[in-house]
Write an enzyme that holds these catalytic residues in place. Structure first.
Site, PDB file in Angstrom:
ATOM      1  N   GLU A 127      19.574  87.938 101.434  1.00  0.00           N
ATOM      2  CA  GLU A 127      20.125  86.783 100.753  1.00  0.00           C
ATOM      3  C   GLU A 127      21.671  86.868 100.799  1.00  0.00           C
ATOM      4  O   GLU A 127      22.207  87.926 100.520  1.00  0.00           O
ATOM      5  CB  GLU A 127      19.687  86.739  99.292  1.00  0.00           C
ATOM      6  CG  GLU A 127      20.118  85.448  98.623  1.00  0.00           C
ATOM      7  CD  GLU A 127      19.639  85.300  97.171  1.00  0.00           C
ATOM      8  OE1 GLU A 127      18.995  86.232  96.646  1.00  0.00           O
ATOM      9  OE2 GLU A 127      19.930  84.250  96.593  1.00  0.00           O
ATOM     10  N   GLY A 268      24.188  93.745  92.365  1.00  0.00           N
ATOM     11  CA  GLY A 268      23.371  94.532  91.449  1.00  0.00           C
ATOM     12  C   GLY A 268      22.020  94.917  92.033  1.00  0.00           C
ATOM     13  O   GLY A 268      21.646  96.083  92.039  1.00  0.00           O
ATOM     14  N   ALA A 269      21.304  93.909  92.513  1.00  0.00           N
ATOM     15  CA  ALA A 269      19.962  94.176  93.009  1.00  0.00           C
ATOM     16  C   ALA A 269      19.442  92.938  93.711  1.00  0.00           C
ATOM     17  O   ALA A 269      20.079  91.880  93.669  1.00  0.00           O
ATOM     18  CB  ALA A 269      19.030  94.533  91.857  1.00  0.00           C
ATOM     19  N   GLU A 271      15.754  90.628  94.720  1.00  0.00           N
ATOM     20  CA  GLU A 271      14.381  90.382  94.309  1.00  0.00           C
ATOM     21  C   GLU A 271      13.369  90.221  95.435  1.00  0.00           C
ATOM     22  O   GLU A 271      12.326  89.581  95.245  1.00  0.00           O
ATOM     23  CB  GLU A 271      14.358  89.109  93.459  1.00  0.00           C
ATOM     24  CG  GLU A 271      14.636  87.797  94.228  1.00  0.00           C
ATOM     25  CD  GLU A 271      16.076  87.295  94.154  1.00  0.00           C
ATOM     26  OE1 GLU A 271      16.974  88.116  93.933  1.00  0.00           O
ATOM     27  OE2 GLU A 271      16.293  86.085  94.322  1.00  0.00           O
ATOM     28  N   ASN A 272      13.612  90.803  96.623  1.00  0.00           N
ATOM     29  CA  ASN A 272      12.673  90.664  97.741  1.00  0.00           C
ATOM     30  C   ASN A 272      11.231  90.798  97.264  1.00  0.00           C
ATOM     31  O   ASN A 272      10.907  91.675  96.491  1.00  0.00           O
ATOM     32  CB  ASN A 272      12.936  91.757  98.777  1.00  0.00           C
ATOM     33  CG  ASN A 272      14.406  92.008  98.995  1.00  0.00           C
ATOM     34  OD1 ASN A 272      15.105  91.133  99.440  1.00  0.00           O
ATOM     35  ND2 ASN A 272      14.876  93.192  98.611  1.00  0.00           N
ATOM     36  N   HIS A 304      15.317  91.095  85.312  1.00  0.00           N
ATOM     37  CA  HIS A 304      15.789  89.936  86.076  1.00  0.00           C
ATOM     38  C   HIS A 304      15.111  89.884  87.456  1.00  0.00           C
ATOM     39  O   HIS A 304      14.538  88.863  87.831  1.00  0.00           O
ATOM     40  CB  HIS A 304      17.305  90.014  86.209  1.00  0.00           C
ATOM     41  CG  HIS A 304      17.916  88.893  86.975  1.00  0.00           C
ATOM     42  ND1 HIS A 304      18.453  87.795  86.365  1.00  0.00           N
ATOM     43  CD2 HIS A 304      18.065  88.692  88.311  1.00  0.00           C
ATOM     44  CE1 HIS A 304      18.911  86.953  87.287  1.00  0.00           C
ATOM     45  NE2 HIS A 304      18.686  87.492  88.471  1.00  0.00           N
ATOM     46  N   GLU A 305      15.174  90.976  88.180  1.00  0.00           N
ATOM     47  CA  GLU A 305      14.605  90.962  89.535  1.00  0.00           C
ATOM     48  C   GLU A 305      13.093  90.784  89.472  1.00  0.00           C
ATOM     49  O   GLU A 305      12.511  90.069  90.276  1.00  0.00           O
ATOM     50  CB  GLU A 305      14.966  92.240  90.306  1.00  0.00           C
ATOM     51  CG  GLU A 305      16.457  92.570  90.370  1.00  0.00           C
ATOM     52  CD  GLU A 305      17.339  91.425  90.839  1.00  0.00           C
ATOM     53  OE1 GLU A 305      16.856  90.552  91.596  1.00  0.00           O
ATOM     54  OE2 GLU A 305      18.524  91.370  90.424  1.00  0.00           O
ATOM     55  N   HIS A 308      12.174  87.181  88.871  1.00  0.00           N
ATOM     56  CA  HIS A 308      12.332  86.333  90.056  1.00  0.00           C
ATOM     57  C   HIS A 308      11.007  86.150  90.795  1.00  0.00           C
ATOM     58  O   HIS A 308      10.865  85.206  91.569  1.00  0.00           O
ATOM     59  CB  HIS A 308      13.345  86.961  91.021  1.00  0.00           C
ATOM     60  CG  HIS A 308      14.766  86.489  90.850  1.00  0.00           C
ATOM     61  ND1 HIS A 308      15.099  85.169  90.690  1.00  0.00           N
ATOM     62  CD2 HIS A 308      15.943  87.174  90.856  1.00  0.00           C
ATOM     63  CE1 HIS A 308      16.433  85.054  90.599  1.00  0.00           C
ATOM     64  NE2 HIS A 308      16.960  86.259  90.686  1.00  0.00           N
TER      65      HIS A 308
END
Ligand code: B3K
Ligand code: ZN
Length: 884
Positions: A127, A268-269, A271-272, A304-305, A308
Site C-alpha cells: 500500500e 506503523g503497520a 493490514e495485509n 487497528h490492523e 481492518h
C-alpha cells in the site's frame, strides 16, 4: 515511483477499470539480489468498462524477463513493456491469461516499498502502490483478485515462508537446499493487500476460537530470542478479536492470522489480509524496555490492523480518494476499543490531544485537505492526520447525531451490503441515512470542505427574567483551493453547571432547542447562527460546551476564570474538566508570551495554580489527574496563538509557569510523588499505568520548581527503576538539567541498553528534544553514532524527526540553522527513501504562522529544497504545496 507529477490524479476523473483480474497465481523465487517473480493473471474485459480498450498494467522500475499472452510468448524487446508500464494495445475481448516474469532486487530496495529486506528477512509493503514494484498489474484498489502464492527460498536463509490466506502446501525441492510454501487466499482483494514474508524468525503461537466456533491459529513472528516480547501483542490481538465480535458483530474469516515484526518499516503497520506486517516498535514490549505509552500504542495498532480485516479488506476503497473510508473508520474503531480496554475519559483526552497536535495545524496550513481529497499528485502523502484522525472524528460525530442504535444499524447495513466490494464514502453514508431516516447531505460537507470550523459562543444572564441565553455562530477560514465554505452540521454536547453539579433547565422549541436535543444534551448547529434561551435559571449557570469533544471544531467562549475553576472542580463531563484546566493554562500562557515578547516578566497567577491544586486533591483517578495537570505543549500554544509566533517566548513563558507550579505546589507534589511510588508487582494495565503517569508528572513539576531536589529524586528513581516508564521519565528530568548529571545519566542509559535499537531510539529522541542552544550540534554528532542509520525509518524519526517536530525552539532557531539542517537531511534522504523524506519535510507545515524573521528563513529553506533537481514525486509534492 511516478516521476511525472505534472498532472494530478482527480476524483472527478474516476473511471471503472476496463479489465478485471479475477485470479492471480504468483510464483516467487526469493533471492537476495535476483528474485524471480512469475505472475499468471486470469484477465477479462470489464463489462462496465470501455470495449476494445488497451490494457495498461502499472509497473515501477520493473524489468520484464518474459511475457506471454494465452500461452504465447511476446517479445519483451518490442517496446510494450517499459519499467513503468506494460501495454497490450488490443487484448482479446473474452477471458485470457497473461504470464509475466520479472526480476527484482530486494536488497537494493531502500524505499521499503514492494519487496525488500529487513535484516536478513524478506518482506513486502504494497500500500499504496508497491505491488507494481513486484510485477506489472492493475495496481488500483477496485481490481479484486483471488491470490495463490507459491514462495520458494533457501531453507536455511528463510525457513519461514508466509503469504495471505491459508497455507495449502509446502515441501522441499529435491536435490537442493530450497523449499517452498503454497498459500491461498479465498477472499478477493486489491493488490495493495498482498504480502509475503520469508525469513528465519522466532514464533509465538496461540489460538482464538471465534463466536461461531472457528478455530484460528495465531502466530507472531519476530527476531529469534524476542518471542517473549510479543506476548502483550498476542494478548492485545485476542482481545481485539473478541471485541470486534462483541462491539461490531465481526468475526475473523481465515484459519490463520499471522503478524510479522520487522525493524525497517516506513510507518506503523500494514493490514495485509491474514498477514499483518508491523514495525517491530508496535509489537515488542517488556516492562524494562517499553513505556506505558508504548504498551498503549501496541494495543491500539494491533487492534487497528486487525479491525481492518472488515473495514478495509472485506470492504475496501474504490479509489484512493476514499482512503478515509477505511482509515477514519478503523481509527474510530480502535479508539473505541482502547476506550473499552482502558479509561474512556482518559482515552478521549489522549485522542483529542493527538488530533489537536497533529491535525489542527495541518488543517490550518498550506497542506490542508479534505477528509476526502479531490486531487493528489502522490497518494502516499495523504496518509495524514486529516484522513486518519479527523476521519475518525467525523464518524464519531455521526454517531452522536444519529444515536448509538441507528449507528450500529447503519454499520450492519454497510457490512451486509458492501462486503466483497470496493466502496465509496457516499455508499457508506447512505447506510446511515437509511438506518436513521435522516438526510445526511449537509453532514457530508465534513468530507468535502477542509479547515477547522470555529464556533463562537456568547452568553447572557437576565436575573429578572431568570433566563440564560447562549448564542452560537460558526465560521470557517479559507483553506487552499476553498475560499468560501457552507455551514457544517456541528453537534454540540452541552451542559449547564453550578457549584453543586449539573442543572436541568427548561426550554422549548420557541426558545431554540427541541425536546429531543435537550433529552440528548446535544444541540445541532446547522446554520451560521443559533440562539438558545434557557428558562427558570435561579442563578447564572456555567455552560459546559462541546462535552466529550463532540465535534472537531475550535470553540471560543470567554469563560471567566472562576467559571473555569467551577468546571475543573464540578463538571460531570471529565473531558471538559480537563478542557477547562487547559483553557485556563493556554490563556495564561498566551498572556505571558505577550509580556515576554515586550521584554517583561511572565504572568503570576494564583488562580490557575489553585485550580490545579483542586484538581490534584479532588480527582480519584491518577491517570486523569496526570492529564489534568499536564500543561499545553509549546506547539499547542503556538497553534493557539496562530500568527506571528515566537517559539522562544513561548518556551520562556511555559518554563516560568512550570517553575511557579513546582514551587507553589511543592508540598502537594512531593506528597503525591511519594504516595504513588510503586511497590506492587508490575502490571501494564491502565490503572497501574495511570499511577506511574501521575507519579512522573509530579516529578517533572518538582524538578521544574527546584532543580536540585528534582535531580536528587530523579537520580534515585533512575538508579532504582524497574520499568522503562520510570527510567525514561527520570532520564528526561536529568536530561533537562545541563551539566554532569545529564551526561552521566545519558551515558549510563546507553550502556544499559546498547544493542536494543528501540530503546536507543528513546535515547536519541530525548537528546534531540533538549530545548537548548547547541543541541543541533549534538544531533549532528549523534547521526555519526554507530547506532544511527539514515536507512532505518525508526532511527530517522527518533533523532531527526524528534528534533524537527519535538524541539520547537531549536528547529525554529533564530539563525535558521534548524531549518537548514532539516532541509539538508530531507534532500539526502530523498535519494534513499522519498516517503520518509516527505514526511520529515512536513515539519515545515506551519511556517507561515511564524514571526517574520523565522518565516523568511523557513521559506528560504523550503525554496532550497524546491529548487533542487531530481526530487522525488513525494518531496516535490509536499514542498510545492507548502510554498503555494
Ligand atoms: N494502511 C496502512 C498504511 C499504509 C501507508 C502507505 N503509505 C496502515 C494502516 O493505516 O493501518
Ligand atoms: Zn489503517
Amino acid at each position: 515511483m511516478r516521476t511525472d507529477t505534472a498532472e494530478p490524479v482527480r476524483l472527478k476523473d474516476y473511471r471503472v477499470p476496463d479489465y478485471l483480474i479475477d485470479k492471480v497465481d504468483l510464483d516467487v523465487k526469493l533471492h537476495p539480489t535476483a528474485t524471480r517473480v512469475i505472475a499468471r493473471l486470469a484477465i477479462r474485459p470489464n463489462p462496465q468498462g470501455r470495449p476494445n480498450a488497451a490494457l495498461v498494467l502499472d509497473g515501477d522500475g520493473l524489468v520484464a524477463k518474459r511475457i506471454a499472452l494465452n500461452g504465447t510468448d511476446l517479445d519483451p524487446a518490442s517496446g510494450f513493456a517499459t519499467p513503468d508500464q506494460l501495454t497490450i494495445a488490443s487484448p482479446p475481448q473474452d477471458a485470457f491469461t497473461m504470464e509475466i516474469e520479472t526480476e527484482i532486487n530486494p536488497s537494493a530496495n531502500t524505499r521499503l516499498m514492494g519487496l525488500y529486506r529487513s535484516g536478513s528477512a524478506y518482506c513486502t509493503q504494497c500500500e499504496a502502490e508497491g505491488f507494481r514494484r513486484i510485477t506489472y498489474f492493475l495496481d488500483r484498489p477496485d481490481v479484486l483478485s483471488v491470490y495463490t502464492t507459491r514462495i520458494e527460498a533457501d531453507s536455511i536463509e528463510a525457513p519461514l515462508l508466509l503469504s495471505n490466506g491459508n497455507k495449502i502446501g509446502e515441501g522441499k525441492i529435491e536435490g537442493t537446499s530450497r523449499h517452498f510454501a503454497l498459500w491461498h487466499d479465498p477472499f478477493p482483494k486489491p493488490s495493495y493487500l498482498f504480502a509475503l514474508v520469508g525469513g528465519d524468525l522466532g514464533s509465538l503461537h496461540d489460538e482464538f476460537i471465534t463466536k461461531s466456533g472457528r478455530k484460528v491459529a495465531l502466530g507472531i513472528h519476530v527476531e529469534h530470542g524476542k518471542e517473549p516480547l510479543a506476548a502483550y501483542a498476542m494478548d492485545a490481538l485476542k482481545r481485539s478479536m473478541a471485541w470486534d465480535e462483541e462491539a461490531f458483530g465481526r468475526e475473523y474469516d481465515l484459519d490463520v492470522f499471522n503478524i510479522v515484526a520487522v525493524s525497517d518499516f516506513n510507518m506503523g503497520a500494514m493490514e495485509n489480509k491474514g498477514l499483518n506486517i508491523f514495525n517491530d516498535k508496535y509489537v515488542l514490549a517488556s516492562p524494562e524496555t517499553a513505556t506505558d505509552a508504548d504498551y498503549a500504542h501496541i494495543e491500539a495498532v494491533i487492534a487497528h490492523e486487525y479491525f481492518h480485516n472488515w473495514t478495509g479488506n472485506r470492504i475496501t476503497c474504490r479509489d484512493w480518494f476514499q482512503l478515509c473510508l477505511k482509515e477514519g473508520l478503523t481509527v474510530f474503531r480502535d479508539h473505541e476499543f482502547s476506550a473499552d480496554m482502558r479509561s474512556r475519559p482518559v482515552q478521549r483526552i489522549a485522542n483529542v490531544r493527538t488530533l489537536r497536535a497533529a491535525q489542527f495545524p495541518e488543517d490550518a496550513g498550506p497542506l490542508a485537505h479534505n477528509v476526502r481529497p479531490e486531487a493528489y499528485r502522490e497518494i502516499n502523502n495523504f496518509y495524514t492526520a486529516t484522513i486518519y484522525e479527523k476521519g475518525a472524528e467525523v464518524i464519531r460525530m455521526l454517531k452522536v447525531l444519529i444515536g448509538d442504535e441507528a449507528f450500529r444499524k447503519g454499520m450492519d447495513l454497510y457490512f451486509d451490503r458492501y462486503d466483497g466490494t470496493a466502496a465509496t464514502i457516499e455508499q457508506f453514508i447512505s447506510c446511515f441515512g437509511e438506518a436513521s431516516q435522516r438526510d445526511l447531505t449537509q453532514f457530508s460537507r465534513w468530507y468535502n470542505q477542509s479547515g477547522t470550523p470555529l464556533v463562537e459562543v456568547t452568553s447572557a444572564y437576565d436575573a429578572a427574567a431568570k433566563t440564560f441565553t447562549l448564542d452560537f455562530s460558526q465560521s470557517s477560514k479559507p483553506t487552499p483551493g476553498q475560499e468560501h465554505k457552507e455551514p457544517f452540521v456541528i453537534p454540540i454536547a452541552l451542559g449547564l453547571v453550578a457549584a453543586d453539579g449539573d442543572l436541568t433547565l427548561r426550554t422549548s422549541d420557541e426558545d431554540g432547542a427541541s425536546a429531543s436535543e435537550l433529552a440528548r444534551g446535544v444541540i445541532e448547529l446547522t446554520t451560521p447562527h443559533r440562539r438558545i434561551v434557557f428558562r427558570d435559571a435561579p442563578a447564572r449557570p456555567v455552560p459546559s460546551l462541546l462535552r466529550d469533544f463532540s465535534a472537531p471544531v475550535q470553540i471560543n467562549y470567554a469563560a471567566s476564570e472562576p467559571d473555569l475553576i467551577t468546571l475543573v472542580a464540578h463538571d460531570s463531563d471529565s473531558f471538559n474538566r480537563w478542557q477547562a484546566a487547559q483553557t485556563y493554562a493556554s490563556r495564561l500562557l498566551i498572556r505571558s508570551v505577550g509580556l515576554v515578547r515586550a521584554g517583561g516578566a511572565p504572568v503570576q497567577d494564583e488562580g490557575f495554580i489553585n485550580a490545579l491544586r483542586i484538581g490534584i486533591e479532588t480527582c480519584a483517578d491518577p491517570a486523569f489527574t496526570a492529564q489534568l495537570i499536564t500543561l499545553p505543549s509549546e506547539a499547542d500554544i503556538a497553534r493557539e496563538i496562530g500568527e506571528d509566533v515566537d517559539p522562544d517566548a513561548i518556551h520562556v513563558a511555559r518554563r516560568a509557569l512550570r517553575e511557579a507550579i513546582g514551587q507553589r505546589l511543592a508540598e502537594l507534589l512531593r506528597a503525591t510523588y511519594a504516595r504513588l511510588a510503586e511497590n506492587a508487582p508490575y502490571s501494564p494495565d491502565a490503572a497501574a499505568a495511570g499511577r506511574r503517569a501521575l507519579h512522573n508528572a509530579a516529578l517533572d513539576f518538582i524538578a521544574a520548581g527546584d532543580q536540585a531536589e528534582g535531580a536528587r529524586l530523579a537520580t534515585r528513581q533512575f538508579d532504582g527503576a524497574d520499568t522503562m516508564t520510570d527510567e525514561i521519565a527520570a532520564l528526561a528530568v536529568l536530561t533537562l538539567a545541563p551539566g554532569n548529571e545529564r551526561e552521566s545519566a545519558l551515558g549510563a542509559f546507553y550502556r544499559a541498553h546498547a544493542g536494543d535499537a528501540l530503546v536507543i531510539d528513546k535515547w536519541f529522541a530525548l537528546q534531540a528534544m533538549i530545548p537548548e542552544q547547541g543541541v543541533l550540534g549534538r544531533v549532528k554528532n549523534l547521526m555519526t553514532h554507530p547506532a544511527f542509520s539514515l536507512g532505518n525509518p525508526n532511527r530517522v524519526r527518533s533523532l531527526v524527526g524528534a528534533f524537527a517536530a519535538g524541539n520547537q525552539t531549536q528547529f525554529n532557531a533564530r539563525d535558521g540553522s534548524g531549518y537548514d539542517f532539516i532541509a539538508g537531511i530531507v534532500l539526502e534522504l530523498d535519494r534513499k527513501n522519498p516517503q520518509v523524506a516527505a514526511r520529515l519535510l512536513a515539519a515545515f507545515r506551519s511556517w507561515r504562522s511564524l514571526e517574520a524573521t523565522r518565516r523568511g528563513l523557513a521559506e528560504a529553506a523550503l525554496r532550497r529544497v524546491a529548487g533542487t533537481p531530481g526530487l522525488s514525486a513525494d518531496v516535490k509534492d509536499i514542498v510545492e504545496r507548502s510554498l503555494a
